[in-house]
Design an enzyme around this catalytic site. Structure first.
Site, PDB file in Angstrom:
ATOM      1  N   LYS A 177      25.989  -4.805  -1.735  1.00 29.45           N
ATOM      2  CA  LYS A 177      27.549  -4.943  -1.692  1.00 29.45           C
ATOM      3  C   LYS A 177      27.910  -4.240  -0.546  1.00 29.45           C
ATOM      4  CE  LYS A 177      26.845  -4.136  -6.690  1.00 29.45           C
ATOM      5  NZ  LYS A 177      27.026  -2.963  -7.851  1.00 29.45           N
ATOM      6  N   HIS A 204       5.069   5.749  11.447  1.00 30.97           N
ATOM      7  CA  HIS A 204       4.574   5.442  10.341  1.00 30.97           C
ATOM      8  C   HIS A 204       3.766   6.637   9.796  1.00 30.97           C
ATOM      9  CE1 HIS A 204       3.493   4.031   6.346  1.00 30.97           C
ATOM     10  NE2 HIS A 204       3.240   2.705   6.652  1.00 30.97           N
ATOM     11  N   ARG A 241      11.315   3.984   3.295  1.00 29.97           N
ATOM     12  CA  ARG A 241      11.026   3.055   4.073  1.00 29.97           C
ATOM     13  C   ARG A 241      12.333   2.143   4.383  1.00 29.97           C
ATOM     14  NH1 ARG A 241       5.837  -1.068   4.391  1.00 29.97           N
ATOM     15  NH2 ARG A 241       5.107   0.895   4.870  1.00 29.97           N
ATOM     16  N   ARG A 287       0.841  -1.279   0.028  1.00 32.10           N
ATOM     17  CA  ARG A 287      -0.167   0.170  -0.027  1.00 32.10           C
ATOM     18  C   ARG A 287       1.017   1.169   0.199  1.00 32.10           C
ATOM     19  NH1 ARG A 287      -2.595  -3.808   1.723  1.00 32.10           N
ATOM     20  NH2 ARG A 287      -0.528  -4.377   2.606  1.00 32.10           N
ATOM     21  N   THR A 288       1.853   1.183   0.953  1.00 34.18           N
ATOM     22  CA  THR A 288       2.787   2.419   1.064  1.00 34.18           C
ATOM     23  C   THR A 288       3.185   3.019  -0.112  1.00 34.18           C
ATOM     24  OG1 THR A 288       2.694   1.851   3.404  1.00 34.18           O
ATOM     25  CG2 THR A 288       3.981   3.825   2.612  1.00 34.18           C
TER      26      THR A 288
END
Ligand code: CP
Length: 324
Positions: free
Chosen positions: A95, A144, A116, A66-67
């Protein structure tokens, strides 16, 4: 017009940074209400050429449906362009590149970074090392904030008010970052919170102290009782956050502790609405989906409009002038 992100702007002024949005705790009541009005205008008119020429980076170091997709849809509907990744394993992080170097590289390319990350404080850290505005799309178990603004918008749309509501929050209150942000965001509106969780997933002391210091009424229980359900205006179900557990045996013990079933809603208030930030695992039985009190699918749709408002605010685009 008062700026939505006053706090972050103030903290950033010394180093001449643009505005970032990293925590809902930084927002005043007035600015939350103002943002709700902007969200309403995007819901009425979502397709606008407000980001013409702007490149937005979408950096997801943790999974998302969703986000990420609603942020990216928000950019697309505003005629901006998106770069980024949804799997850090395909980037040079795999890496050994540091978060600092990744942020500095992407800052060379983009006008905005939506991020995120699994580490608490990652978005704040990113906002301190770049002049490109950062939007926190979730940092570990911490916050959030864009989810909370869509939750608040959903509460307002379904209740007609944000004031004096009884809000029952159920599930993983320890690791659930949406829960932490929601407590901060709704604290301006005189809520009564009922916190329902197993002892192991109790709301952290920081948030209990926050409620006490701000005169917010709350109670805690392990029992998701009929009495609590029937008093609630909002029931906010949450998933037990498997990815935050170091011991999966502990997760197994608590994963199915609360399951909301349709029969449990039979004596609930007419105005009750069921919210869930999603994804759900087992917390809401599928027989609830057809109950008119189930609102979690529409709730997620609201995320697109609220994220359009956030993006414009962070980039300093005055939608009042352009949409009038
Ligand atoms: N609510 C939420 O953050 O959902 P996603 O993890 O799918 O983005």
């Amino acid at each position: 017009m008062q700026n939505l992100f006053t706090f972050v702007f103030k903290t950033s002024m010394n180093c001449m940074k643009k505005e970032s949005f990293v925590s809902v705790a930084d927002l005043s009541k007035a600015t939350i209400i103002q943002l709700m009005k902007k969200t309403e205008s995007f819901e009425k008119n979502p397709n606008q050429q407000l980001l013409d020429g702007k490149i937005c980076a979408s950096l997801f170091f943790e999974p998302s449906t969703r986000t990420r997709l609603s942020f990216e849809t928000a950019v697309n509907r505003l005629d901006g362009r998106i770069i980024g990744f949804s799997d850090a394993a395909t980037t040079s992080s795999a890496k050994g590149e540091t978060l600092k170097d990744t942020i500095l590289m992407v800052s060379n390319y983009a006008d905005l970074i939506i991020m995120r990350h699994y580490l608490e404080g990652a978005a704040r850290y990113a906002s301190e090392i770049t002049n490109v505005p950062i939007i926190n799309a979730g940092d570990g178990a911490n916050q959030h904030p864009s989810q909370t603004l869509l939750d608040i918008y959903s509460i307002y749309k379904t209740q007609g008010t944000l004031e004096n509501l009884e809000i029952t929050i159920v599930g993983d209150l320890k690791y659930g970052r949406t829960v932490h942000s929601l407590i901060n965001g709704m604290s301006h509106f005189n809520p009564i919170f009922h916190f329902i969780s197993p002892e192991e997933l109790r709301i952290p002391e920081t948030y209990r102290n926050f409620c006490e210091e701000n005169g917010i009424k709350y109670d805690e229980s392990c029992d998701f009782s009929n009495d609590i359900i029937n008093r609630s205006d909002i029931i906010y179900m949450t998933r037990v956050q498997r990815e935050r557990f170091t011991d999966l045996m502990e997760y197994e013990k608590v994963k199915n502790v609360y399951i909301l079933r349709n029969e449990m809603l039979k004596d609930s208030k007419d105005n009750l609405r069921i919210l869930h930030p999603l994804p759900r695992v087992n917390e809401i039985a599928y027989d609830v989906d057809d109950n008119p009190k189930a609102y979690y699918i529409e709730q997620a749709k609201n995320g697109m409009f609220v994220r359009q408002a956030i993006i414009c605010e962070v980039l300093g685009i005055n939608i009042n002038e352009t949409t009038a």
